[in-house]
Design a protein around this motif. Structure first.
Motif, PDB file in Angstrom:
ATOM      1  N   ARG A  26       0.865  -1.184   0.000  1.00 32.77           N
ATOM      2  CA  ARG A  26       0.000   0.000   0.000  1.00 32.77           C
ATOM      3  C   ARG A  26       0.903   1.235   0.000  1.00 32.77           C
ATOM      4  NH1 ARG A  26      -4.723   0.650   4.574  1.00 32.77           N
ATOM      5  NH2 ARG A  26      -5.232   2.812   4.037  1.00 32.77           N
ATOM      6  N   VAL A  27       0.790   2.007  -1.059  1.00 27.74           N
ATOM      7  CA  VAL A  27       1.696   3.150  -1.228  1.00 27.74           C
ATOM      8  C   VAL A  27       0.969   4.442  -0.844  1.00 27.74           C
ATOM      9  CG1 VAL A  27       3.197   4.393  -2.827  1.00 27.74           C
ATOM     10  CG2 VAL A  27       2.821   1.941  -3.151  1.00 27.74           C
ATOM     11  N   MET A  28       1.519   5.162   0.136  1.00 28.19           N
ATOM     12  CA  MET A  28       0.885   6.394   0.602  1.00 28.19           C
ATOM     13  C   MET A  28       1.894   7.529   0.565  1.00 28.19           C
ATOM     14  SD  MET A  28      -1.366   5.372   3.877  1.00 28.19           S
ATOM     15  CE  MET A  28      -0.174   4.581   4.819  1.00 28.19           C
ATOM     16  N   SER A  29       1.481   8.690   0.098  1.00 27.05           N
ATOM     17  CA  SER A  29       2.374   9.839   0.211  1.00 27.05           C
ATOM     18  C   SER A  29       1.793  10.817   1.218  1.00 27.05           C
ATOM     19  CB  SER A  29       2.589  10.510  -1.140  1.00 27.05           C
ATOM     20  OG  SER A  29       1.391  11.083  -1.570  1.00 27.05           O
ATOM     21  N   ILE A  30       2.693  11.454   1.944  1.00 24.88           N
ATOM     22  CA  ILE A  30       2.268  12.432   2.942  1.00 24.88           C
ATOM     23  C   ILE A  30       2.758  13.788   2.467  1.00 24.88           C
ATOM     24  CG2 ILE A  30       2.415  13.094   5.369  1.00 24.88           C
ATOM     25  CD1 ILE A  30       1.832  10.322   5.970  1.00 24.88           C
ATOM     26  N   THR A  31       1.817  14.700   2.322  1.00 24.54           N
ATOM     27  CA  THR A  31       2.100  15.930   1.608  1.00 24.54           C
ATOM     28  C   THR A  31       1.356  17.074   2.275  1.00 24.54           C
ATOM     29  OG1 THR A  31       2.189  16.683  -0.714  1.00 24.54           O
ATOM     30  CG2 THR A  31       0.185  15.615  -0.026  1.00 24.54           C
ATOM     31  N   GLY A 159      -1.063   5.219  -4.193  1.00 20.08           N
ATOM     32  CA  GLY A 159      -2.450   4.792  -4.183  1.00 20.08           C
ATOM     33  C   GLY A 159      -3.278   5.746  -3.343  1.00 20.08           C
ATOM     34  N   GLU A 160      -2.657   6.326  -2.336  1.00 20.64           N
ATOM     35  CA  GLU A 160      -3.377   7.224  -1.429  1.00 20.64           C
ATOM     36  C   GLU A 160      -2.524   8.438  -1.095  1.00 20.64           C
ATOM     37  OE1 GLU A 160      -4.691   4.769   2.068  1.00 20.64           O
ATOM     38  OE2 GLU A 160      -3.691   3.312   0.783  1.00 20.64           O
ATOM     39  N   VAL A 161      -3.195   9.563  -0.963  1.00 19.89           N
ATOM     40  CA  VAL A 161      -2.507  10.793  -0.552  1.00 19.89           C
ATOM     41  C   VAL A 161      -3.081  11.225   0.797  1.00 19.89           C
ATOM     42  CG1 VAL A 161      -2.082  13.216  -1.105  1.00 19.89           C
ATOM     43  CG2 VAL A 161      -2.181  11.514  -2.944  1.00 19.89           C
ATOM     44  N   ILE A 162      -2.172  11.515   1.720  1.00 19.09           N
ATOM     45  CA  ILE A 162      -2.604  12.087   3.009  1.00 19.09           C
ATOM     46  C   ILE A 162      -2.075  13.519   3.051  1.00 19.09           C
ATOM     47  CG2 ILE A 162      -2.390  11.971   5.519  1.00 19.09           C
ATOM     48  CD1 ILE A 162      -2.035   8.944   5.238  1.00 19.09           C
ATOM     49  N   GLU A 190     -10.039  11.338  -4.186  1.00 24.00           N
ATOM     50  CA  GLU A 190     -10.193  11.339  -2.726  1.00 24.00           C
ATOM     51  C   GLU A 190      -8.836  11.542  -2.067  1.00 24.00           C
ATOM     52  OE1 GLU A 190     -12.904   8.591  -0.310  1.00 24.00           O
ATOM     53  OE2 GLU A 190     -10.906   7.825   0.173  1.00 24.00           O
ATOM     54  N   VAL A 191      -8.796  12.403  -1.082  1.00 18.18           N
ATOM     55  CA  VAL A 191      -7.570  12.638  -0.330  1.00 18.18           C
ATOM     56  C   VAL A 191      -7.928  12.608   1.159  1.00 18.18           C
ATOM     57  CG1 VAL A 191      -5.851  14.420   0.247  1.00 18.18           C
ATOM     58  CG2 VAL A 191      -6.400  13.966  -2.146  1.00 18.18           C
ATOM     59  N   SER A 192      -7.080  11.975   1.951  1.00 17.72           N
ATOM     60  CA  SER A 192      -7.298  11.972   3.402  1.00 17.72           C
ATOM     61  C   SER A 192      -6.625  13.200   4.006  1.00 17.72           C
ATOM     62  CB  SER A 192      -6.697  10.715   4.023  1.00 17.72           C
ATOM     63  OG  SER A 192      -7.348   9.579   3.518  1.00 17.72           O
ATOM     64  N   VAL A 193      -7.240  13.751   5.015  1.00 21.75           N
ATOM     65  CA  VAL A 193      -6.691  14.954   5.645  1.00 21.75           C
ATOM     66  C   VAL A 193      -6.435  14.689   7.124  1.00 21.75           C
ATOM     67  CG1 VAL A 193      -7.144  17.373   6.249  1.00 21.75           C
ATOM     68  CG2 VAL A 193      -7.864  16.484   4.014  1.00 21.75           C
ATOM     69  N   LEU A 194      -5.242  15.080   7.534  1.00 22.40           N
ATOM     70  CA  LEU A 194      -4.851  14.941   8.934  1.00 22.40           C
ATOM     71  C   LEU A 194      -4.543  16.342   9.449  1.00 22.40           C
ATOM     72  CD1 LEU A 194      -4.121  12.914  11.156  1.00 22.40           C
ATOM     73  CD2 LEU A 194      -1.856  12.729  10.151  1.00 22.40           C
ATOM     74  N   VAL A 195      -5.185  16.729  10.537  1.00 23.63           N
ATOM     75  CA  VAL A 195      -4.958  18.078  11.062  1.00 23.63           C
ATOM     76  C   VAL A 195      -3.941  17.974  12.196  1.00 23.63           C
ATOM     77  CG1 VAL A 195      -6.039  20.214  11.824  1.00 23.63           C
ATOM     78  CG2 VAL A 195      -7.389  18.541  10.547  1.00 23.63           C
ATOM     79  N   ASN A 196      -2.846  18.690  12.040  1.00 27.36           N
ATOM     80  CA  ASN A 196      -1.756  18.594  13.022  1.00 27.36           C
ATOM     81  C   ASN A 196      -1.691  19.848  13.881  1.00 27.36           C
ATOM     82  OD1 ASN A 196       0.520  17.546  14.334  1.00 27.36           O
ATOM     83  ND2 ASN A 196       1.924  18.480  12.858  1.00 27.36           N
ATOM     84  N   ASN A 197      -1.094  19.651  15.064  1.00 25.98           N
ATOM     85  CA  ASN A 197      -0.786  20.794  15.929  1.00 25.98           C
ATOM     86  C   ASN A 197      -2.033  21.520  16.407  1.00 25.98           C
ATOM     87  OD1 ASN A 197       1.415  21.997  17.106  1.00 25.98           O
ATOM     88  ND2 ASN A 197       2.407  22.393  15.136  1.00 25.98           N
TER      89      ASN A 197
END
Ligand SMILES: Nc1ncnc2c1ncn2[C@@H]1O[C@H](COP(=O)(O)OP(=O)(O)O)[C@@H](O)[C@H]1O
Ligand SMILES: [Mg+2]
Length: 293
Positions: A26-31, A159-162, A190-197
């Protein structure tokens, strides 16, 4: 060589590699668009959290301008992607097994862009990445900041972008610019979103809703809320010690949130195993020759 590896090798000779890789890794990029929002820190700690769940995880430090995943892991890497790009080492020779259970492909700061490579050089690199990634459940790519072509191709590769954001207006506008390109140029749906800080769940939801509202109004892209990581002084303390926060302070607020995000990601593990994607990226570069503006 075991039977499975042999079959895989045979398959590779006859099948497009994307199909070979799919179902394997499973290939994910974090951007993020904006720099300094916590990409590298998140990549490292999520990778360790996934490894703690029993997955085999490989991190690719794809930040060619400021490679620093090794710094956050507190390791010294004798060889980096530079040695691979210069033909001195193979990719498998530069992979480092870290003390935290994850493996790292160390990035090369300040080298020529991947996109400056010839088609033949890219083909070699592509084959090597696929070869090594096939031994892992997850390949997690730390991308540079910005919306340059290299970032976009790493994202298109996955395959997925976070996408990592925080509640600052500049983070949201930069994330929007990135989503716009992903949607318009690469057809990302579709893109997953992670809210930091974040200071509270409410703040995280607020930031997500703001981005999600404009994305759904102006772009054909669905944003999925992956979770939030609180602002936590343990993160700073761990970085000072060059140790991942999740190992150094496993019960801190940030570590617990990161572990939960890893669980959320891993829930979809089997759904996404069929997606693959690294192949797509490199093949595009090769077939298009130059990248299309
Ligand atoms: N959850 C957090 N709590 C506190 N500080 C954080 C958090 N996430 C990131 N930081 C701070 O932000 C800095 C930049 O993080 P980094 O992962 O290097 O960002 P990027 O890779 O996006 O440039 C870290 O050095 C740390 O000081
Ligand atoms: Mg970084």
């Amino acid at each position: 060589m075991n039977d499975q590896a042999k079959t895989l090798r045979e398959l590779r000779k006859t099948m497009p590699l994307q199909q070979v890789l799919s179902g394997q890794t499973r290939v994910m990029s974090i951007t993020s668009g904006k720099g300094g929002v916590g990409k590298t820190h998140t990549v490292i700690n999520l990778a360790i959290a996934l490894s703690d769940l029993g997955r085999r995880v490989l991190v690719l430090d794809g930040d060619m301008s400021l490679a620093n995943a090794d710094v956050l892991l507190g390791i010294n890497t004798p060889y980096t992607l530079r040695h691979v790009l210069e033909g001195e080492k193979s990719l498998s020779e530069i992979i480092v097994d870290t003390p935290f259970g994850v493996s790292l492909i160390p990035g090369a700061s300040g080298v020529e862009s991947l996109l400056d490579l010839t088609a033949q050089e890219l083909e070699v690199l592509k084959n090597e990445i696929e070869e090594v990634a096939a031994d892992y459940d997850y390949l997690i790519i730390d991308t540079p900041a910005g919306i340059g072509q290299e970032v976009m191709y790493f994202n298109a590769a996955s395959g997925e972008v976070i996408c990592i954001i925080n509640n600052e207006p500049t983070s949201l506008t930069d994330a929007y610019a990135l989503l716009k390109l992903l949607s318009k140029r690469h057809g990302e749906k579709e893109v997953s979103v992670l809210v930091n800080n974040t200071s509270s769940d409410k703040e995280a939801q607020h930031a997500f809703q703001r981005l999600s509202a404009v994305a759904s109004q102006y772009l054909h892209i669905h944003l999925k809320f992956l979770g939030s990581i609180p602002a936590d002084s343990s993160v700073l303390a761990a970085i000072q010690d060059r140790r991942p926060v999740i190992s150094e302070f496993p019960t801190s607020k940030a570590s617990r949130a990161l572990s939960q995000v890893a669980v959320n990601i891993d829930e979809d593990f089997y759904k996404y195993r069929v997606k693959g994607g690294m192949q797509f990226f490199f093949q595009q570069l090769i077939t298009e020759g130059a990248y299309g503006g």
